[in-house]
Motif scaffolding. Structure first.
Motif, short mmCIF file in Angstrom:
data_model
loop_
_atom_site.label_atom_id
_atom_site.label_comp_id
_atom_site.label_asym_id
_atom_site.label_seq_id
_atom_site.Cartn_x
_atom_site.Cartn_y
_atom_site.Cartn_z
N GLU A 279 0.83 -1.21 0.00
CA GLU A 279 0.00 0.00 0.00
C GLU A 279 0.86 1.25 0.00
O GLU A 279 0.52 2.25 -0.64
CB GLU A 279 -0.93 -0.02 1.21
CG GLU A 279 -2.02 -1.07 1.12
CD GLU A 279 -2.85 -1.17 2.39
OE1 GLU A 279 -2.62 -0.34 3.31
OE2 GLU A 279 -3.69 -2.09 2.48
N THR A 280 1.97 1.21 0.69
CA THR A 280 2.91 2.35 0.68
C THR A 280 3.42 2.59 -0.73
O THR A 280 3.46 3.73 -1.22
CB THR A 280 4.09 2.08 1.63
OG1 THR A 280 3.61 2.07 2.97
CG2 THR A 280 5.18 3.14 1.48
N ARG A 283 0.41 3.98 -2.91
CA ARG A 283 -0.05 5.33 -2.59
C ARG A 283 1.03 6.38 -2.89
O ARG A 283 0.75 7.39 -3.53
CB ARG A 283 -0.48 5.40 -1.14
CG ARG A 283 -1.06 6.77 -0.73
CD ARG A 283 -1.63 6.74 0.67
NE ARG A 283 -2.80 5.86 0.73
CZ ARG A 283 -4.03 6.23 0.37
NH1 ARG A 283 -4.23 7.45 -0.09
NH2 ARG A 283 -5.03 5.40 0.47
N SER A 284 2.24 6.12 -2.43
CA SER A 284 3.31 7.11 -2.68
C SER A 284 3.61 7.23 -4.17
O SER A 284 3.80 8.34 -4.68
CB SER A 284 4.57 6.74 -1.90
OG SER A 284 4.37 6.91 -0.51
N GLU A 287 0.82 9.27 -5.82
CA GLU A 287 0.90 10.69 -5.48
C GLU A 287 2.02 11.37 -6.26
O GLU A 287 1.85 12.51 -6.74
CB GLU A 287 1.10 10.85 -3.97
CG GLU A 287 -0.14 10.52 -3.16
CD GLU A 287 0.10 10.55 -1.67
OE1 GLU A 287 -0.89 10.48 -0.92
OE2 GLU A 287 1.28 10.62 -1.24
#
Length: 381
Positions: A279-280, A283-284, A287
């Motif tokens: 998930e990191t 998401r990162s 973004e």
């Protein structure tokens, strides 16, 4: 072999064609920057080979008027090239971007002043300390007597000229003026020992009372407004339209490198490890990609869109929000990397430090940008 000969050799080796900051030369400069990134962070200055590669890539000449052999190029080109170099070293990208931007500033000098800077070559590296204006300028016949101390002159150790802004002591209500001086005219004070962007050498400079001829000066307000009659778009737009997005560009490249460094560390356990790591990454990564689209759209507005208060406010908003998103994305990467990342210097830690220093720049503060954006919408309603 002299510096100019090396620059032409690098351009030839990279297959540089045309006047824009080409992908091949930006990649060559990024590779040189990456090689020297650890040393730049440690020694607080860029290596000569990095400076030569940045110059050869076309950064200093990017906004120089065509009459002097410059590119008078676009903001989207500079955004892309700066972010590319920042994947190698954010400090190198910061200096490269500013050498380009300061060439744009110097284009507001009278023709004789431009000739002094660029008569022999458009590849002149120019440092600047213009915000806030400091020192004192006193009218003196057909010129000025200038003296004072200015802070945060990024890239000044490798510059050949410097721009300094000072108020008119005889008429403070007329606003500040910008003055061009050979870099050797100032004394550099070793003041830059920051958490990040350590290689930028953003030191203070001191100038004893020095006479500056009128043709090496222009009103600071001219730069802020832009010159709508200028033949090149890059000189016609107000300073705040492209300003924030160019300061954000090194953060974009640093965030991309941070993501790559984090992924290399996490790769062995991504598929069979915790869902939090995946998930990191998702998401990162999303973004950072979203910020690239946001900044690209802002650059295209600066290059081709309407020039009005609403466009300036939107670009200021988007640049501030973009860096806020990048800071959050890299914070997330760092939190999931363990304390080992902070225990010893490394790429991820350096990128994290660099992005935080970039985010502290006044041009990227969200509060004034948000206020300006709200005001622009209110005036249109």
């Amino acid at each position: 072999m002299g510096d100019r000969a090396v620059i032409e050799q690098v351009r030839s080796a990279a297959g540089r064609t045309g006047g824009a900051l080409a992908a091949a030369t930006a990649a060559t400069a990024a590779a040189a920057a990456a090689t020297g990134a650890d040393a730049a962070d440690r020694d607080r200055r860029l290596a000569p080979a990095t400076v030569t590669a940045l110059t050869a890539a076309g950064f200093p000449r990017h906004f120089v008027p065509a009459r002097w052999g410059g590119t008078q190029g676009g903001f989207a080109e500079l955004l892309t090239a700066t972010a590319t170099v920042a994947e190698g070293c954010a400090s190198a990208a910061w200096c490269a971007m500013l050498w380009a931007a300061h060439g744009r500033f110097a284009a507001f000098l009278p023709p004789d002043g431009q000739g002094e800077l660029w008569g022999d070559s458009p590849d002149i590296r120019i440092a600047a300390a213009v915000l806030p204006p400091a020192g004192q300028a006193i009218p003196d016949r057909d010129g000025w007597l200038l003296h004072g101390r200015w802070s945060f002159a990024s890239g000044v150790e490798h510059a050949e000229w410097i721009l300094l802004a000072a108020p008119d002591a005889a008429a403070p209500d007329r606003g500040a003026r910008v003055f061009a001086l050979p870099r050797d005219a100032v004394r550099i004070e070793d003041t830059w020992d920051s958490t990040g962007l350590r290689g930028t050498g953003s030191h203070a400079v001191v100038l004893p009372e020095t006479r500056v001829p009128a043709h090496r000066s222009f009103a600071f307000a001219d730069l802020l407004r832009g010159d709508p009659a200028a033949p090149a778009r890059c000189h016609a737009v107000p300073a705040h339209l492209p300003g924030g997005l160019l300061f954000a560009a090194p953060a974009l490249g640093a965030a991309r490198r941070a993501l790559a460094a984090w992924t290399e560390r996490a790769a062995p356990g991504l598929l069979d490890g915790s869902a939090a790591a995946r998930e990191t990454l998702a998401r990162s990564g999303a973004e950072i990609d979203a910020v690239a689209l946001l900044l690209r759209a802002a650059a295209e507005r600066a290059d081709t869109g309407p020039v009005d208060a609403a466009a300036v406010a939107r670009n200021r908003r988007d640049a501030a929000v973009a860096v806020d998103l990048l800071t959050g994305a890299v914070e997330r990467l760092l939190r999931t990397s363990g304390t080992g990342v902070l225990a010893a210097p490394g790429e991820l830690q350096r990128c994290w430090r660099d992005i935080h220093v970039i985010a502290s720049h006044g041009a990227l503060r969200l509060e004034p940008a948000a206020a300006d954006h709200a005001r622009s919408l209110t005036h249109r309603a």
